[in-house]
Each structure stands twice: as structure tokens, then as C-alpha cells.
Design a protein around this motif. Structure first.
Motif, PDB file in Angstrom:
ATOM      1  N   ALA A   5     -19.580  -6.710  -9.459  1.00 30.62           N
ATOM      2  CA  ALA A   5     -19.201  -7.652 -10.516  1.00 30.62           C
ATOM      3  C   ALA A   5     -18.103  -8.556  -9.977  1.00 30.62           C
ATOM      4  O   ALA A   5     -17.125  -8.076  -9.391  1.00 30.62           O
ATOM      5  CB  ALA A   5     -18.702  -6.915 -11.744  1.00 30.62           C
ATOM      6  N   THR A   6     -18.278  -9.845 -10.164  1.00 29.23           N
ATOM      7  CA  THR A   6     -17.243 -10.808  -9.824  1.00 29.23           C
ATOM      8  C   THR A   6     -16.617 -11.264 -11.135  1.00 29.23           C
ATOM      9  O   THR A   6     -17.304 -11.822 -11.991  1.00 29.23           O
ATOM     10  CB  THR A   6     -17.810 -12.004  -9.051  1.00 29.23           C
ATOM     11  OG1 THR A   6     -18.429 -11.519  -7.853  1.00 29.23           O
ATOM     12  CG2 THR A   6     -16.708 -13.003  -8.698  1.00 29.23           C
ATOM     13  N   ILE A   7     -15.327 -10.979 -11.284  1.00 29.74           N
ATOM     14  CA  ILE A   7     -14.604 -11.377 -12.490  1.00 29.74           C
ATOM     15  C   ILE A   7     -14.164 -12.820 -12.255  1.00 29.74           C
ATOM     16  O   ILE A   7     -13.297 -13.086 -11.414  1.00 29.74           O
ATOM     17  CB  ILE A   7     -13.376 -10.469 -12.754  1.00 29.74           C
ATOM     18  CG1 ILE A   7     -13.729  -8.990 -12.560  1.00 29.74           C
ATOM     19  CG2 ILE A   7     -12.814 -10.751 -14.138  1.00 29.74           C
ATOM     20  CD1 ILE A   7     -14.932  -8.490 -13.306  1.00 29.74           C
ATOM     21  N   ILE A  82      -6.007  -4.411 -10.016  1.00 31.57           N
ATOM     22  CA  ILE A  82      -6.905  -5.119  -9.101  1.00 31.57           C
ATOM     23  C   ILE A  82      -6.596  -6.610  -9.105  1.00 31.57           C
ATOM     24  O   ILE A  82      -7.034  -7.340  -8.234  1.00 31.57           O
ATOM     25  CB  ILE A  82      -8.386  -4.886  -9.458  1.00 31.57           C
ATOM     26  CG1 ILE A  82      -8.703  -5.412 -10.861  1.00 31.57           C
ATOM     27  CG2 ILE A  82      -8.748  -3.424  -9.307  1.00 31.57           C
ATOM     28  CD1 ILE A  82     -10.173  -5.600 -11.128  1.00 31.57           C
ATOM     29  N   TRP A  83      -5.862  -7.044 -10.136  1.00 32.58           N
ATOM     30  CA  TRP A  83      -5.408  -8.433 -10.225  1.00 32.58           C
ATOM     31  C   TRP A  83      -4.083  -8.460 -10.959  1.00 32.58           C
ATOM     32  O   TRP A  83      -3.918  -7.736 -11.924  1.00 32.58           O
ATOM     33  CB  TRP A  83      -6.413  -9.307 -10.981  1.00 32.58           C
ATOM     34  CG  TRP A  83      -5.968 -10.739 -11.016  1.00 32.58           C
ATOM     35  CD1 TRP A  83      -6.266 -11.704 -10.111  1.00 32.58           C
ATOM     36  CD2 TRP A  83      -5.103 -11.359 -11.974  1.00 32.58           C
ATOM     37  NE1 TRP A  83      -5.644 -12.878 -10.450  1.00 32.58           N
ATOM     38  CE2 TRP A  83      -4.919 -12.694 -11.600  1.00 32.58           C
ATOM     39  CE3 TRP A  83      -4.450 -10.911 -13.125  1.00 32.58           C
ATOM     40  CZ2 TRP A  83      -4.131 -13.590 -12.314  1.00 32.58           C
ATOM     41  CZ3 TRP A  83      -3.660 -11.791 -13.846  1.00 32.58           C
ATOM     42  CH2 TRP A  83      -3.512 -13.118 -13.436  1.00 32.58           C
ATOM     43  N   VAL A 102     -12.096 -12.002  -8.608  1.00 32.51           N
ATOM     44  CA  VAL A 102     -11.958 -10.638  -8.098  1.00 32.51           C
ATOM     45  C   VAL A 102     -13.304  -9.926  -8.199  1.00 32.51           C
ATOM     46  O   VAL A 102     -14.002 -10.055  -9.204  1.00 32.51           O
ATOM     47  CB  VAL A 102     -10.897  -9.865  -8.925  1.00 32.51           C
ATOM     48  CG1 VAL A 102     -10.811  -8.417  -8.495  1.00 32.51           C
ATOM     49  CG2 VAL A 102      -9.551 -10.538  -8.823  1.00 32.51           C
ATOM     50  N   SER A 103     -13.667  -9.173  -7.162  1.00 32.72           N
ATOM     51  CA  SER A 103     -14.927  -8.419  -7.177  1.00 32.72           C
ATOM     52  C   SER A 103     -14.650  -6.924  -7.248  1.00 32.72           C
ATOM     53  O   SER A 103     -13.705  -6.427  -6.614  1.00 32.72           O
ATOM     54  CB  SER A 103     -15.749  -8.726  -5.927  1.00 32.72           C
ATOM     55  OG  SER A 103     -16.149 -10.076  -5.930  1.00 32.72           O
ATOM     56  N   TYR A 158     -17.618 -12.869 -16.312  1.00 31.57           N
ATOM     57  CA  TYR A 158     -17.990 -12.219 -15.054  1.00 31.57           C
ATOM     58  C   TYR A 158     -19.481 -12.387 -14.815  1.00 31.57           C
ATOM     59  O   TYR A 158     -20.240 -12.788 -15.701  1.00 31.57           O
ATOM     60  CB  TYR A 158     -17.621 -10.732 -15.083  1.00 31.57           C
ATOM     61  CG  TYR A 158     -18.352  -9.959 -16.152  1.00 31.57           C
ATOM     62  CD1 TYR A 158     -19.549  -9.307 -15.857  1.00 31.57           C
ATOM     63  CD2 TYR A 158     -17.872  -9.892 -17.444  1.00 31.57           C
ATOM     64  CE1 TYR A 158     -20.239  -8.605 -16.823  1.00 31.57           C
ATOM     65  CE2 TYR A 158     -18.547  -9.187 -18.425  1.00 31.57           C
ATOM     66  CZ  TYR A 158     -19.734  -8.549 -18.113  1.00 31.57           C
ATOM     67  OH  TYR A 158     -20.420  -7.857 -19.087  1.00 31.57           O
ATOM     68  N   ARG A 159     -19.901 -12.047 -13.625  1.00 29.17           N
ATOM     69  CA  ARG A 159     -21.327 -11.947 -13.316  1.00 29.17           C
ATOM     70  C   ARG A 159     -21.522 -10.700 -12.444  1.00 29.17           C
ATOM     71  O   ARG A 159     -20.615 -10.286 -11.711  1.00 29.17           O
ATOM     72  CB  ARG A 159     -21.849 -13.198 -12.635  1.00 29.17           C
ATOM     73  CG  ARG A 159     -21.436 -13.394 -11.227  1.00 29.17           C
ATOM     74  CD  ARG A 159     -22.166 -14.557 -10.528  1.00 29.17           C
ATOM     75  NE  ARG A 159     -21.758 -14.586  -9.165  1.00 29.17           N
ATOM     76  CZ  ARG A 159     -20.688 -15.262  -8.705  1.00 29.17           C
ATOM     77  NH1 ARG A 159     -19.970 -15.984  -9.529  1.00 29.17           N
ATOM     78  NH2 ARG A 159     -20.370 -15.204  -7.429  1.00 29.17           N
TER      79      ARG A 159
END
Length: 161
Positions: A5-7, A82-83, A102-103, A158-159
């Protein structure tokens, strides 16, 4: 193979309320220190019932941003973020978008929790979302992360690839 997942970003619909337990306790203690006729009420009950409006007015006047950080766990702690990472936070106010990029791996389901750092007490959970591996290939998705207790609302975009 595990999905990723890429945020993409977070959009702050409403930052958390800026008042905390200390402010609430101070306002509540006023009834015992101030003659009620000086605050324009006739009873302690009327004074106490007016406290939520006073808190809302203070919060609206302050407009404090959230000191945002994001974890993949349900427990806070800026060191596990994570971020943005490196023990720091990002300042976000209502109406602002924070690009992330972020992934994170998604093995069936991945939690994402948004936190407001608080140096004086425990960090506040602003909301969480669940990212599911089954969303792979669906394109950008926006989910609401909110906390009625904190008064916060964020859309996380996200995706999953």
C-alpha cells in the motif's frame, strides 16, 4: 506475494480539539472560586452546564494544529512512526493536506493509525483505518479516520499494488 500500500496523503477535515483535561478541570474548578453572580448565572448547575460551550469557544479561538504522526500499530509512540519518522511529527490543521508517499506491506489486512503527539500526556489517537489486500488494483481509495473523543477527522488516500 505480499501487496504494497502506498499512502498518498492525508487531508485534515477537522483537527483534534485543542482543549485537554487540564483545561476542563480548571474550568470546572472555577465554580468553587468565583461568586456565581459575577459570571452571570444563578446556580452551580447553570455554571457547570455552560462549561462545554466555554471549552468549544476556547478550542475554536486557539485553532491548534495536530502534531501528526502515523503508525501501523494500534499503540502510539512517535519512535515507531512510519511517517514522518526520526521521532518527529508533521503539523497539520483543519483544511490542510499532508503529502506522504509512504509504502507499507499489506498481508491480508494492515492497520494505519493517526496520532497527535502530546509532550505533557499520552498521545491522542486521531483515528485508524484498515487497508485490505483485496483492494489491490482498485486505484486510489480514500478512507475516513476519525475519533469522536478527540473531535478529529482525516481522509487517508492510498492505493494497493
Amino acid at each position: 506475494m505480499t501487496a504494497t500500500a502506498t499512502i498518498l496523503d492525508v487531508y485534515c477535515v477537522h483537527a483534534a480539539t485543542g482543549t485537554d483535561a487540564t483545561v476542563n478541570e480548571a474550568l470546572g474548578a472555577l465554580a468553587g472560586k468565583v461568586p456565581l453572580n459575577e459570571v452571570g448565572v444563578s446556580s452551580a448547575q447553570a455554571f457547570v452546564q455552560s462549561i462545554p460551550q466555554a471549552i468549544a469557544a476556547i478550542d475554536a479561538a486557539r485553532g491548534d494544529p495536530d502534531d501528526l504522526y502515523i503508525t501501523t500499530t494500534t499503540s502510539g509512540g512517535v519512535d515507531g512512526a512510519i511517517w514522518p519518522g526520526n521521532g518527529s511529527t508533521g503539523s497539520v490543521n483543519s483544511g490542510q493536506t499532508q503529502p506522504l508517499g509512504v509504502s507499507v506491506p499489506v498481508d491480508f489486512v494492515q492497520n494505519l493509525s493517526l496520532w497527535d503527539y502530546d509532550s505533557a500526556s499520552d498521545d491522542d489517537l486521531l483515528g485508524s483505518i484498515r487497508i485490505e489486500e483485496s483492494e489491490q488494483g482498485a486505484g486510489p481509495i480514500a478512507r475516513l479516520a476519525s475519533s469522536p473523543a478527540e473531535g478529529s477527522a482525516y481522509y487517508v488516500t492510498y492505493r494497493v499494488d
